[in-house]
Design a protein around this motif. Structure first.
Motif, mmCIF file in Angstrom:
data_model
loop_
_atom_site.group_PDB
_atom_site.id
_atom_site.type_symbol
_atom_site.label_atom_id
_atom_site.label_comp_id
_atom_site.label_asym_id
_atom_site.label_seq_id
_atom_site.Cartn_x
_atom_site.Cartn_y
_atom_site.Cartn_z
ATOM 1 N N VAL A 10 14.053 -4.518 -6.786
ATOM 2 C CA VAL A 10 13.834 -5.348 -5.604
ATOM 3 C C VAL A 10 12.343 -5.623 -5.479
ATOM 4 O O VAL A 10 11.539 -4.691 -5.388
ATOM 5 N N ASN A 11 11.983 -6.900 -5.486
ATOM 6 C CA ASN A 11 10.595 -7.293 -5.274
ATOM 7 C C ASN A 11 10.405 -7.598 -3.797
ATOM 8 O O ASN A 11 11.098 -8.450 -3.230
ATOM 9 N N VAL A 12 9.480 -6.864 -3.184
ATOM 10 C CA VAL A 12 9.182 -7.006 -1.763
ATOM 11 C C VAL A 12 7.753 -7.507 -1.633
ATOM 12 O O VAL A 12 6.837 -6.976 -2.272
ATOM 13 N N GLN A 13 7.568 -8.528 -0.817
ATOM 14 C CA GLN A 13 6.222 -9.040 -0.549
ATOM 15 C C GLN A 13 5.763 -8.518 0.804
ATOM 16 O O GLN A 13 6.496 -8.601 1.791
ATOM 17 N N ILE A 14 4.557 -7.964 0.826
ATOM 18 C CA ILE A 14 3.960 -7.458 2.066
ATOM 19 C C ILE A 14 2.707 -8.272 2.342
ATOM 20 O O ILE A 14 1.849 -8.411 1.473
ATOM 21 N N LYS A 25 -1.259 -11.239 0.047
ATOM 22 C CA LYS A 25 0.173 -11.073 -0.198
ATOM 23 C C LYS A 25 0.328 -10.145 -1.394
ATOM 24 O O LYS A 25 -0.006 -10.507 -2.510
ATOM 25 N N ASN A 26 0.800 -8.950 -1.132
ATOM 26 C CA ASN A 26 0.985 -7.949 -2.174
ATOM 27 C C ASN A 26 2.467 -7.817 -2.506
ATOM 28 O O ASN A 26 3.308 -7.861 -1.616
ATOM 29 N N LYS A 27 2.764 -7.644 -3.783
ATOM 30 C CA LYS A 27 4.143 -7.497 -4.218
ATOM 31 C C LYS A 27 4.378 -6.068 -4.691
ATOM 32 O O LYS A 27 3.568 -5.509 -5.435
ATOM 33 N N GLU A 28 5.473 -5.484 -4.234
ATOM 34 C CA GLU A 28 5.878 -4.151 -4.642
ATOM 35 C C GLU A 28 7.262 -4.246 -5.285
ATOM 36 O O GLU A 28 8.095 -5.040 -4.847
ATOM 37 N N THR A 29 7.511 -3.430 -6.289
ATOM 38 C CA THR A 29 8.834 -3.368 -6.899
ATOM 39 C C THR A 29 9.460 -2.026 -6.557
ATOM 40 O O THR A 29 8.853 -0.973 -6.759
ATOM 41 N N GLU A 51 7.731 -0.681 9.653
ATOM 42 C CA GLU A 51 6.591 -1.284 8.948
ATOM 43 C C GLU A 51 5.939 -2.301 9.880
ATOM 44 O O GLU A 51 6.609 -3.161 10.436
ATOM 45 N N THR A 52 4.641 -2.157 10.095
ATOM 46 C CA THR A 52 3.936 -3.045 11.017
ATOM 47 C C THR A 52 3.500 -4.345 10.355
ATOM 48 O O THR A 52 3.271 -5.341 11.036
ATOM 49 N N ARG A 53 3.388 -4.353 9.043
ATOM 50 C CA ARG A 53 3.005 -5.571 8.332
ATOM 51 C C ARG A 53 4.233 -6.452 8.115
ATOM 52 O O ARG A 53 5.352 -5.958 8.076
ATOM 53 N N ASP A 54 3.999 -7.757 7.986
ATOM 54 C CA ASP A 54 5.098 -8.659 7.667
ATOM 55 C C ASP A 54 5.545 -8.405 6.236
ATOM 56 O O ASP A 54 4.720 -8.194 5.343
ATOM 57 N N TRP A 55 6.842 -8.442 6.008
ATOM 58 C CA TRP A 55 7.370 -8.229 4.673
ATOM 59 C C TRP A 55 8.617 -9.072 4.485
ATOM 60 O O TRP A 55 9.257 -9.489 5.450
ATOM 61 N N SER A 56 8.959 -9.316 3.233
ATOM 62 C CA SER A 56 10.188 -10.038 2.914
ATOM 63 C C SER A 56 10.650 -9.654 1.514
ATOM 64 O O SER A 56 9.854 -9.251 0.668
ATOM 65 N N ILE A 57 11.938 -9.779 1.291
ATOM 66 C CA ILE A 57 12.505 -9.543 -0.034
ATOM 67 C C ILE A 57 12.369 -10.833 -0.824
ATOM 68 O O ILE A 57 12.854 -11.883 -0.401
#
Length: 72
Positions: A10-14, A25-29, A51-57
């Motif tokens: 799952v790639n999540v953008q924070i 915009k950081n991407k985590e896997t 999580e206080t930061r905006d994130w999306s899948i």
């Protein structure tokens, strides 16, 4: 894990603001075990709760990983 369980990548953008005020915009896997995509989304939402930061899948893909070995 049962025979029907699968691992998913799952790639999540924070999105966060750095010290200079620039938006980053950081991407985590993440590796998630679940029966299906709906279960993956549910687990990621639970994990990111608070999580206080905006994130999306960004994406969800079935992983070629068959088994993960770990010890407590």
């Amino acid at each position: 894990m049962g025979p029907q369980d699968k691992y998913w990548l799952v790639n999540v953008q924070i999105v966060e603001e750095d010290e200079k005020g620039k938006i980053k915009k950081n991407k985590e896997t993440h590796l998630v075990d679940s029966f299906d995509v709906v279960g993956v989304e549910k687990k990621v939402k639970e994990m990111m709760e608070g999580e206080t930061r905006d994130w999306s899948i960004l994406s969800i893909a079935r992983s070629p990983i068959i088994e993960v070995y770990w010890k407590l």
